[in-house]
Design a protein around this motif. Structure first.
Motif, PDB file in Angstrom:
ATOM      1  N   THR A 140      -3.115  -1.048  18.113  1.00 27.17           N
ATOM      2  CA  THR A 140      -2.594  -1.550  16.953  1.00 27.17           C
ATOM      3  C   THR A 140      -2.306  -0.653  16.069  1.00 27.17           C
ATOM      4  OG1 THR A 140      -3.917  -3.693  17.094  1.00 27.17           O
ATOM      5  CG2 THR A 140      -3.142  -3.314  14.957  1.00 27.17           C
ATOM      6  N   TYR A 141      -3.254   0.400  15.778  1.00 22.51           N
ATOM      7  CA  TYR A 141      -3.080   1.400  14.902  1.00 22.51           C
ATOM      8  C   TYR A 141      -1.720   2.262  15.117  1.00 22.51           C
ATOM      9  CZ  TYR A 141      -3.747   5.331  11.396  1.00 22.51           C
ATOM     10  OH  TYR A 141      -3.935   6.293  10.485  1.00 22.51           O
ATOM     11  N   LYS A 142      -1.523   2.495  16.408  1.00 22.09           N
ATOM     12  CA  LYS A 142      -0.286   3.173  16.706  1.00 22.09           C
ATOM     13  C   LYS A 142       1.096   2.498  16.530  1.00 22.09           C
ATOM     14  CE  LYS A 142      -2.028   6.025  20.868  1.00 22.09           C
ATOM     15  NZ  LYS A 142      -2.580   5.945  22.109  1.00 22.09           N
ATOM     16  N   ILE A 143       0.979   1.150  16.724  1.00 19.93           N
ATOM     17  CA  ILE A 143       2.069   0.478  16.323  1.00 19.93           C
ATOM     18  C   ILE A 143       2.298   0.324  14.769  1.00 19.93           C
ATOM     19  CG2 ILE A 143       2.986  -2.079  16.022  1.00 19.93           C
ATOM     20  CD1 ILE A 143       1.383  -2.827  18.509  1.00 19.93           C
ATOM     21  N   LEU A 144       1.193   0.439  14.089  1.00 19.55           N
ATOM     22  CA  LEU A 144       1.675   0.665  12.456  1.00 19.55           C
ATOM     23  C   LEU A 144       1.863   1.988  12.193  1.00 19.55           C
ATOM     24  CD1 LEU A 144      -1.863  -0.979  11.073  1.00 19.55           C
ATOM     25  CD2 LEU A 144       0.238  -2.050  11.414  1.00 19.55           C
ATOM     26  N   LYS A 145       1.271   3.129  12.807  1.00 23.25           N
ATOM     27  CA  LYS A 145       1.899   4.398  12.610  1.00 23.25           C
ATOM     28  C   LYS A 145       3.571   4.701  12.773  1.00 23.25           C
ATOM     29  CE  LYS A 145      -0.437   8.392  11.997  1.00 23.25           C
ATOM     30  NZ  LYS A 145       0.100   8.939  10.591  1.00 23.25           N
ATOM     31  N   ARG A 146       3.674   3.994  14.059  1.00 22.11           N
ATOM     32  CA  ARG A 146       5.095   4.025  14.484  1.00 22.11           C
ATOM     33  C   ARG A 146       6.144   3.479  13.505  1.00 22.11           C
ATOM     34  NH1 ARG A 146       3.673   3.197  19.744  1.00 22.11           N
ATOM     35  NH2 ARG A 146       4.165   1.130  20.030  1.00 22.11           N
ATOM     36  N   GLY A 205       8.081   1.533   6.454  1.00 25.64           N
ATOM     37  CA  GLY A 205       9.393   0.683   6.730  1.00 25.64           C
ATOM     38  C   GLY A 205       9.444  -0.646   6.675  1.00 25.64           C
ATOM     39  N   PRO A 206      10.661  -1.559   6.981  1.00 27.49           N
ATOM     40  CA  PRO A 206      10.698  -2.829   6.489  1.00 27.49           C
ATOM     41  C   PRO A 206      10.181  -3.810   7.339  1.00 27.49           C
ATOM     42  CG  PRO A 206      12.740  -1.990   7.854  1.00 27.49           C
ATOM     43  CD  PRO A 206      11.406  -0.969   7.690  1.00 27.49           C
ATOM     44  N   TYR A 207       8.643  -3.701   7.412  1.00 25.81           N
ATOM     45  CA  TYR A 207       7.660  -4.563   8.094  1.00 25.81           C
ATOM     46  C   TYR A 207       6.719  -5.100   7.050  1.00 25.81           C
ATOM     47  CZ  TYR A 207      10.214  -2.369  11.919  1.00 25.81           C
ATOM     48  OH  TYR A 207      10.961  -1.830  12.809  1.00 25.81           O
ATOM     49  N   THR A 208       6.294  -6.282   7.461  1.00 23.70           N
ATOM     50  CA  THR A 208       5.036  -6.906   6.963  1.00 23.70           C
ATOM     51  C   THR A 208       4.140  -7.288   8.238  1.00 23.70           C
ATOM     52  OG1 THR A 208       6.091  -8.022   5.176  1.00 23.70           O
ATOM     53  CG2 THR A 208       4.030  -8.861   5.629  1.00 23.70           C
ATOM     54  N   PHE A 209       2.946  -6.538   8.284  1.00 28.28           N
ATOM     55  CA  PHE A 209       1.820  -6.735   9.538  1.00 28.28           C
ATOM     56  C   PHE A 209       0.884  -7.734   9.006  1.00 28.28           C
ATOM     57  CE2 PHE A 209       4.020  -2.790  11.151  1.00 28.28           C
ATOM     58  CZ  PHE A 209       4.164  -3.286  12.391  1.00 28.28           C
ATOM     59  N   CYS A 212       1.062  -0.994  -0.095  1.00 31.78           N
ATOM     60  CA  CYS A 212       0.081   0.039   0.070  1.00 31.78           C
ATOM     61  C   CYS A 212       0.901   1.276  -0.122  1.00 31.78           C
ATOM     62  CB  CYS A 212      -0.841   0.016   1.191  1.00 31.78           C
ATOM     63  SG  CYS A 212      -1.868  -1.410   1.371  1.00 31.78           S
ATOM     64  N   SER A 213       0.403   2.303  -0.464  1.00 32.18           N
ATOM     65  CA  SER A 213       1.047   3.571  -0.344  1.00 32.18           C
ATOM     66  C   SER A 213       1.044   4.235   0.939  1.00 32.18           C
ATOM     67  CB  SER A 213       0.623   4.415  -1.554  1.00 32.18           C
ATOM     68  OG  SER A 213      -0.788   4.785  -1.336  1.00 32.18           O
ATOM     69  N   ASP A 214       0.072   4.047   1.618  1.00 33.99           N
ATOM     70  CA  ASP A 214       0.033   4.772   3.031  1.00 33.99           C
ATOM     71  C   ASP A 214      -1.147   3.792   3.783  1.00 33.99           C
ATOM     72  OD1 ASP A 214      -2.570   6.016   2.613  1.00 33.99           O
ATOM     73  OD2 ASP A 214      -1.404   7.535   1.350  1.00 33.99           O
ATOM     74  N   LEU A 215      -1.447   4.383   4.972  1.00 31.09           N
ATOM     75  CA  LEU A 215      -2.105   3.724   6.123  1.00 31.09           C
ATOM     76  C   LEU A 215      -3.822   3.991   5.512  1.00 31.09           C
ATOM     77  CD1 LEU A 215      -0.420   4.072   9.418  1.00 31.09           C
ATOM     78  CD2 LEU A 215      -1.089   2.021   8.318  1.00 31.09           C
TER      79      LEU A 215
END
Length: 206
Positions: free
Chosen positions: A87-93, A97-101, A70-73
């Motif tokens: 959960t949203y706060k974790i994604l926002k932080r 970045g180099p993560y797959t949620f 995706c391009s952004d949240l």
């Protein structure tokens, strides 16, 4: 005939990005850079292209664990069920970045993924990948490019990627050398973070 095109991450040329988007809209397969390893992707709405990627990976499409780039949240609610504030706060932080949620999927998932309860979401810290998705208007379904060589898990040189994949995909983007460490995978589908794979992304922030 497959092509390789050079795109600079610092300042992706909109004309070149548009060429990539056209290939995706026609159901083509594209190899592109991320903030980790190079990815193989297609437009999420093109079932034949999705099937081709699954075939290349040797998996059944319904069972494939592909990531959605995706391009952004703001795109998240298109395919993901409502998530709680923590959960949203974790994604926002963590993102971009180099993560797959891994998140709970909703009913808008393409037909082929309807049976999946969860989806892997990536927002790479890479301008090329995010610009492509932004111009395309919907996510790219993606998987990492592996190398058969047991010593080198991922090919980092776009020229070598083109040599190997040029007759399989429609377009390879040369966005400079890739990384050889995959993303960190974190499952937040149950409302708390569980690290499934430690990769390039640091987990200290959890």
């Amino acid at each position: 005939m497959s092509k390789i095109i050079k795109i600079y991450e610092d300042n992706p040329n909109p004309k070149e990005i548009n060429k990539v988007v056209e290939v995706l809209r026609k159901g083509g397969l594209v190899i592109y850079p991320t903030d980790t390893v190079y990815g193989l992707g297609c437009d999420i709405t093109k079932t034949k292209a999705l099937e081709k990627i699954a075939q290349l990976k040797g998996v059944k499409l319904e069972k494939a664990n592909f990531s959605f780039i995706c391009s952004d949240l703001s795109n998240l609610s298109d395919y993901v069920r409502q998530i709680d504030t923590s959960t949203y706060k974790i994604l926002k932080r963590a993102l971009p970045g180099p993560y797959t949620f891994i998140l709970p999927g909703n009913n808008n998932l393409p037909k082929v993924f309807k049976k999946k309860k969860t989806v892997g979401i990536r927002i790479p810290d890479n301008n090329i990948a995010r610009e492509i998705v932004s111009q395309l208007g919907n996510p790219i379904v993606s998987t990492s490019i592996y190398d058969e060589d047991s010593l080198i898990e991922y090919t980092t040189d776009p020229e070598l990627i083109f040599e190997k994949w040029g007759n399989i995909v429609d377009l390879v983007i040369d966005g400079g050398y890739g990384d050889n460490v995959a993303s960190t995978v974190i499952d937040v589908s149950e409302g708390y973070p569980e690290v499934i794979r430690e990769g390039k992304g640091d987990i200290d922030f959890l």
